[in-house]
Motif scaffolding. Structure first.
Motif, PDB file in Angstrom:
ATOM      1  N   MET A 123       0.842 -56.258  15.317  1.00  0.00           N
ATOM      2  CA  MET A 123       0.324 -55.584  14.132  1.00  0.00           C
ATOM      3  C   MET A 123       1.408 -54.648  13.602  1.00  0.00           C
ATOM      4  O   MET A 123       2.158 -54.066  14.382  1.00  0.00           O
ATOM      5  N   GLN A 124       1.454 -54.527  12.294  1.00  0.00           N
ATOM      6  CA  GLN A 124       2.418 -53.625  11.665  1.00  0.00           C
ATOM      7  C   GLN A 124       1.695 -52.761  10.636  1.00  0.00           C
ATOM      8  O   GLN A 124       0.977 -53.270   9.773  1.00  0.00           O
ATOM      9  N   SER A 125       1.879 -51.466  10.762  1.00  0.00           N
ATOM     10  CA  SER A 125       1.334 -50.521   9.786  1.00  0.00           C
ATOM     11  C   SER A 125       2.480 -49.682   9.254  1.00  0.00           C
ATOM     12  O   SER A 125       3.357 -49.270  10.025  1.00  0.00           O
ATOM     13  N   GLY A 126       2.469 -49.454   7.954  1.00  0.00           N
ATOM     14  CA  GLY A 126       3.594 -48.726   7.378  1.00  0.00           C
ATOM     15  C   GLY A 126       3.231 -47.978   6.116  1.00  0.00           C
ATOM     16  O   GLY A 126       2.118 -48.085   5.584  1.00  0.00           O
ATOM     17  N   LEU A 127       4.201 -47.204   5.641  1.00  0.00           N
ATOM     18  CA  LEU A 127       4.050 -46.376   4.446  1.00  0.00           C
ATOM     19  C   LEU A 127       5.339 -46.413   3.651  1.00  0.00           C
ATOM     20  O   LEU A 127       6.431 -46.315   4.228  1.00  0.00           O
ATOM     21  N   THR A 128       5.231 -46.585   2.338  1.00  0.00           N
ATOM     22  CA  THR A 128       6.376 -46.464   1.432  1.00  0.00           C
ATOM     23  C   THR A 128       6.090 -45.324   0.468  1.00  0.00           C
ATOM     24  O   THR A 128       5.087 -45.338  -0.246  1.00  0.00           O
ATOM     25  N   ARG A 129       6.964 -44.300   0.465  1.00  0.00           N
ATOM     26  CA  ARG A 129       6.839 -43.160  -0.440  1.00  0.00           C
ATOM     27  C   ARG A 129       7.959 -43.254  -1.463  1.00  0.00           C
ATOM     28  O   ARG A 129       9.135 -43.340  -1.112  1.00  0.00           O
ATOM     29  N   TRP A 130       7.603 -43.238  -2.752  1.00  0.00           N
ATOM     30  CA  TRP A 130       8.609 -43.372  -3.786  1.00  0.00           C
ATOM     31  C   TRP A 130       8.144 -42.656  -5.046  1.00  0.00           C
ATOM     32  O   TRP A 130       7.004 -42.207  -5.147  1.00  0.00           O
ATOM     33  N   TRP A 163       3.102 -64.033   8.091  1.00  0.00           N
ATOM     34  CA  TRP A 163       2.362 -62.773   8.113  1.00  0.00           C
ATOM     35  C   TRP A 163       1.345 -62.681   6.983  1.00  0.00           C
ATOM     36  O   TRP A 163       1.415 -63.389   5.990  1.00  0.00           O
ATOM     37  N   VAL A 164       0.397 -61.747   7.176  1.00  0.00           N
ATOM     38  CA  VAL A 164      -0.562 -61.361   6.140  1.00  0.00           C
ATOM     39  C   VAL A 164      -0.647 -59.836   6.157  1.00  0.00           C
ATOM     40  O   VAL A 164      -0.642 -59.215   7.228  1.00  0.00           O
ATOM     41  N   PHE A 165      -0.713 -59.235   4.961  1.00  0.00           N
ATOM     42  CA  PHE A 165      -0.800 -57.785   4.835  1.00  0.00           C
ATOM     43  C   PHE A 165      -1.860 -57.420   3.796  1.00  0.00           C
ATOM     44  O   PHE A 165      -2.106 -58.164   2.842  1.00  0.00           O
ATOM     45  N   VAL A 166      -2.446 -56.255   3.975  1.00  0.00           N
ATOM     46  CA  VAL A 166      -3.281 -55.610   2.967  1.00  0.00           C
ATOM     47  C   VAL A 166      -2.606 -54.296   2.616  1.00  0.00           C
ATOM     48  O   VAL A 166      -2.245 -53.518   3.506  1.00  0.00           O
ATOM     49  N   GLN A 167      -2.416 -54.040   1.304  1.00  0.00           N
ATOM     50  CA  GLN A 167      -1.766 -52.818   0.855  1.00  0.00           C
ATOM     51  C   GLN A 167      -2.692 -52.010  -0.031  1.00  0.00           C
ATOM     52  O   GLN A 167      -3.533 -52.568  -0.744  1.00  0.00           O
ATOM     53  N   GLN A 168      -2.494 -50.688  -0.014  1.00  0.00           N
ATOM     54  CA  GLN A 168      -3.279 -49.803  -0.864  1.00  0.00           C
ATOM     55  C   GLN A 168      -2.425 -48.615  -1.287  1.00  0.00           C
ATOM     56  O   GLN A 168      -1.656 -48.071  -0.489  1.00  0.00           O
ATOM     57  N   ASN A 169      -2.576 -48.230  -2.572  1.00  0.00           N
ATOM     58  CA  ASN A 169      -1.938 -47.013  -3.058  1.00  0.00           C
ATOM     59  C   ASN A 169      -2.911 -45.852  -2.882  1.00  0.00           C
ATOM     60  O   ASN A 169      -4.053 -45.915  -3.334  1.00  0.00           O
ATOM     61  N   LEU A 170      -2.457 -44.782  -2.217  1.00  0.00           N
ATOM     62  CA  LEU A 170      -3.346 -43.680  -1.884  1.00  0.00           C
ATOM     63  C   LEU A 170      -3.708 -42.832  -3.095  1.00  0.00           C
ATOM     64  O   LEU A 170      -4.803 -42.256  -3.141  1.00  0.00           O
ATOM     65  N   GLU A 171      -2.806 -42.719  -4.081  1.00  0.00           N
ATOM     66  CA  GLU A 171      -3.064 -41.841  -5.221  1.00  0.00           C
ATOM     67  C   GLU A 171      -3.971 -42.479  -6.267  1.00  0.00           C
ATOM     68  O   GLU A 171      -4.851 -41.814  -6.823  1.00  0.00           O
ATOM     69  N   ARG A 172      -3.762 -43.757  -6.565  1.00  0.00           N
ATOM     70  CA  ARG A 172      -4.484 -44.367  -7.679  1.00  0.00           C
ATOM     71  C   ARG A 172      -5.369 -45.535  -7.286  1.00  0.00           C
ATOM     72  O   ARG A 172      -6.028 -46.148  -8.123  1.00  0.00           O
ATOM     73  N   GLY A 173      -5.390 -45.876  -6.005  1.00  0.00           N
ATOM     74  CA  GLY A 173      -6.371 -46.835  -5.525  1.00  0.00           C
ATOM     75  C   GLY A 173      -6.038 -48.292  -5.696  1.00  0.00           C
ATOM     76  O   GLY A 173      -6.892 -49.154  -5.433  1.00  0.00           O
ATOM     77  N   VAL A 319       8.519 -56.519   9.298  1.00  0.00           N
ATOM     78  CA  VAL A 319       8.659 -57.104   7.960  1.00  0.00           C
ATOM     79  C   VAL A 319       9.107 -55.995   7.003  1.00  0.00           C
ATOM     80  O   VAL A 319       8.478 -54.932   6.930  1.00  0.00           O
ATOM     81  N   ASP A 320      10.192 -56.238   6.256  1.00  0.00           N
ATOM     82  CA  ASP A 320      10.719 -55.215   5.353  1.00  0.00           C
ATOM     83  C   ASP A 320      10.684 -55.638   3.887  1.00  0.00           C
ATOM     84  O   ASP A 320      11.325 -55.022   3.037  1.00  0.00           O
ATOM     85  N   THR A 321       9.928 -56.695   3.571  1.00  0.00           N
ATOM     86  CA  THR A 321       9.845 -57.173   2.183  1.00  0.00           C
ATOM     87  C   THR A 321       8.491 -56.850   1.541  1.00  0.00           C
ATOM     88  O   THR A 321       8.208 -57.299   0.443  1.00  0.00           O
ATOM     89  N   VAL A 322       7.655 -56.081   2.237  1.00  0.00           N
ATOM     90  CA  VAL A 322       6.352 -55.672   1.707  1.00  0.00           C
ATOM     91  C   VAL A 322       6.393 -54.154   1.558  1.00  0.00           C
ATOM     92  O   VAL A 322       6.045 -53.417   2.475  1.00  0.00           O
ATOM     93  N   GLY A 323       6.866 -53.697   0.390  1.00  0.00           N
ATOM     94  CA  GLY A 323       7.073 -52.266   0.198  1.00  0.00           C
ATOM     95  C   GLY A 323       6.262 -51.693  -0.936  1.00  0.00           C
ATOM     96  O   GLY A 323       5.047 -51.525  -0.846  1.00  0.00           O
ATOM     97  N   ARG A 324       6.936 -51.412  -2.063  1.00  0.00           N
ATOM     98  CA  ARG A 324       6.256 -50.819  -3.210  1.00  0.00           C
ATOM     99  C   ARG A 324       5.264 -51.797  -3.831  1.00  0.00           C
ATOM    100  O   ARG A 324       5.536 -52.989  -3.930  1.00  0.00           O
ATOM    101  N   ILE A 325       4.145 -51.275  -4.270  1.00  0.00           N
ATOM    102  CA  ILE A 325       3.171 -52.084  -5.000  1.00  0.00           C
ATOM    103  C   ILE A 325       3.605 -52.143  -6.461  1.00  0.00           C
ATOM    104  O   ILE A 325       3.693 -51.114  -7.138  1.00  0.00           O
ATOM    105  N   GLU A 326       3.884 -53.353  -6.945  1.00  0.00           N
ATOM    106  CA  GLU A 326       4.285 -53.532  -8.344  1.00  0.00           C
ATOM    107  C   GLU A 326       3.070 -53.345  -9.255  1.00  0.00           C
ATOM    108  O   GLU A 326       2.018 -53.935  -9.024  1.00  0.00           O
ATOM    109  N   VAL A 327       3.217 -52.504 -10.277  1.00  0.00           N
ATOM    110  CA  VAL A 327       2.111 -52.257 -11.201  1.00  0.00           C
ATOM    111  C   VAL A 327       2.575 -52.452 -12.639  1.00  0.00           C
ATOM    112  O   VAL A 327       3.749 -52.291 -12.964  1.00  0.00           O
TER     113      VAL A 327
END
Length: 435
Positions: A123-130, A163-173, A319-327
């Motif tokens: 399992m991999q859990s991570g955070l990207t701050r930008w 792999w499979v990942f679920v991502q979420q932005n903490l500020e805007r959901g 895995v280092d290719t699942v970072g910022r959520i494109e919006v």
């Protein structure tokens, strides 16, 4: 941080902890150089102090995470890892970078050592701050399951990953689902990801709303020689303005390391709307202090097939290719008398008499990230007998602010006393973001 340090038993570890807090001579020199352009003594001192504090904080964070990693290895096994790429820069607001934890699953982290060196399930859990282009700080978290396996017993066939990942932005959901695969071999790496948003349009910066984008991206790295690396990526993404169009984004990179202390590189990027960029950079590292047993040598163009050999550590690589959520974002239009997208209004009274005060509540679907102002005005309501501006109410705009962290605000209007009014009339409200 002091509590974590108090758990370290060995005296040498206490010294190591204090060393990490100390920015060192080279760090102080770098901080001093960052303030060399300032002509104001107070400003220069502030810059040096802030830079020194940032470096000390980075050292303390690194040491704290090292202690957490040690504890994690005791619980989950020696394959447990924390990859820390978080940091501060002088003048920045808050942490920026990435942090990932690799947690081996039972049955793969223990038992036969040869087997765990050739395949992995973790399992991999991570955070990207930008920080985005508007200066808004974002925190994108991810949780996923990764499976990697060697193509042969000797690892010469490379390593494959799914792999499979679920991502979420903490500020805007924003949320999205990510599936992907990769390959690591002696000549380089390659990965393919597919990003699927699971949330719709949400409130964004003032006057806009935004949504996570659907897209697919292929990323390749080719180690042409031991000193030359080529990078290429291309992807198909939804248009950022929410239209049905899809755009192709591409980027190319070249890096040459003729000497361990010298890097020369160039990058070209096409964001998909015709405004491509090209930059060239050179980086020289100058080691300060310490002793070197062997002087680094000039390596020139290197030799073919000189990429890094695949090892068992690559099986457990995060895995280092699942970072910022494109919006993408689009401007918000006023829906007369009802709401702005993501903003709702309601009267706090069922009815009022002519000349009385009207109370209106303005609400957001989620807490405001910054102080957000809106222009609110009364408008004629629906039905057969709408209110008349200038006769029943003053046709003027009132500004109201929903403060950061709040979801609503109240605004009041004073109605005009109309003695000739014989039948009930209807009112509504219109809201516009303050530009």
């Amino acid at each position: 941080m002091l509590i974590l340090a108090s758990n370290v038993a060995a005296n040498d570890d206490h010294v190591r902890f204090l060393d990490r807090l100390n920015p060192g001579v080279s760090g102080l020199q770098a901080c001093a150089s960052s303030a060399s352009g300032s002509t104001v003594a107070g400003a220069a001192f502030s810059t040096v102090a802030r830079c020194t504090a940032d470096r000390a904080f980075a050292g303390a964070l690194d040491e704290a995470l090292h202690l957490v990693e040690d504890q994690g290895q005791t619980v989950f096994g020696e394959r447990f890892r924390i990859n820390n790429r978080l940091g501060l820069s002088a003048g920045s607001r808050g942490l920026r970078g990435e942090l990932d934890a690799v947690v081996p699953l039972m049955g793969f982290s223990s038992g036969n050592h040869d087997e765990s060196a050739r395949r992995a399930l973790f399992m991999q859990s991570g955070l990207t701050r930008w920080t985005d282009d508007q200066g808004f700080r974002r925190s994108d978290v991810r949780h996923g399951l990764v499976h990697r396996f060697a193509g042969s017993d000797s690892l010469e066939g490379g390593i494959f990953g799914l792999w499979v990942f679920v991502q979420q932005n903490l500020e805007r959901g924003h949320e999205r689902f990510v599936t992907g695969m990769d390959y690591t071999g002696r000549w380089g790496t390659g990965s393919l990801n597919y990003f699927v948003p699971t949330t719709d349009w949400l409130p964004g910066r003032r006057g806009y709303e935004e949504r996570a984008l659907e897209g697919m991206e292929l990323d390749l790295r080719f180690d042409a020689t031991s000193t030359i690396t080529l990078n290429a990526a291309t992807g198909r993404w939804e248009a950022a303005n929410g239209s049905a169009d899809w755009r192709t984004r591409s980027r190319l990179g070249l890096e040459w390391r003729p000497h361990p202390l010298l890097r020369i590189g160039s990058n070209w990027a096409d964001p998909g709307f015709g405004d491509d960029t090209l930059n060239v950079r050179a980086e020289v590292s100058i080691p300060l202090g310490g002793t070197t047993r062997e002087r680094p040598r000039w390596q020139g163009l290197g030799y073919a097939g000189g990429g890094t050999a695949v090892s068992s550590e690559d099986v457990w690589r995060a895995v280092d290719t699942v970072g910022r959520i494109e919006v993408g974002e689009r401007s918000v239009e006023t829906i007369s008398g009802l709401s702005v997208s993501g903003v709702t209004t309601r009267f706090l009274q069922d009815s009022v008499g002519t000349g009385d005060t009207v109370r209106v509540e303005i609400s957001l679907s989620s807490p405001a990230s910054t102080d957000t102002a809106f222009n609110v005005r009364l408008v004629p309501g629906s039905g057969e007998n709408p209110a008349v501006p200038g006769e029943d109410y003053v046709d003027e705009t009132v500004e109201v602010t929903i403060f950061s962290g709040e979801t609503s605000a109240e605004v009041t209007f004073q109605l005009i006393h109309n003695p000739s009014l014989q039948t009930a009339r209807s009112l509504s409200v219109a809201v516009d973001p303050v530009s």
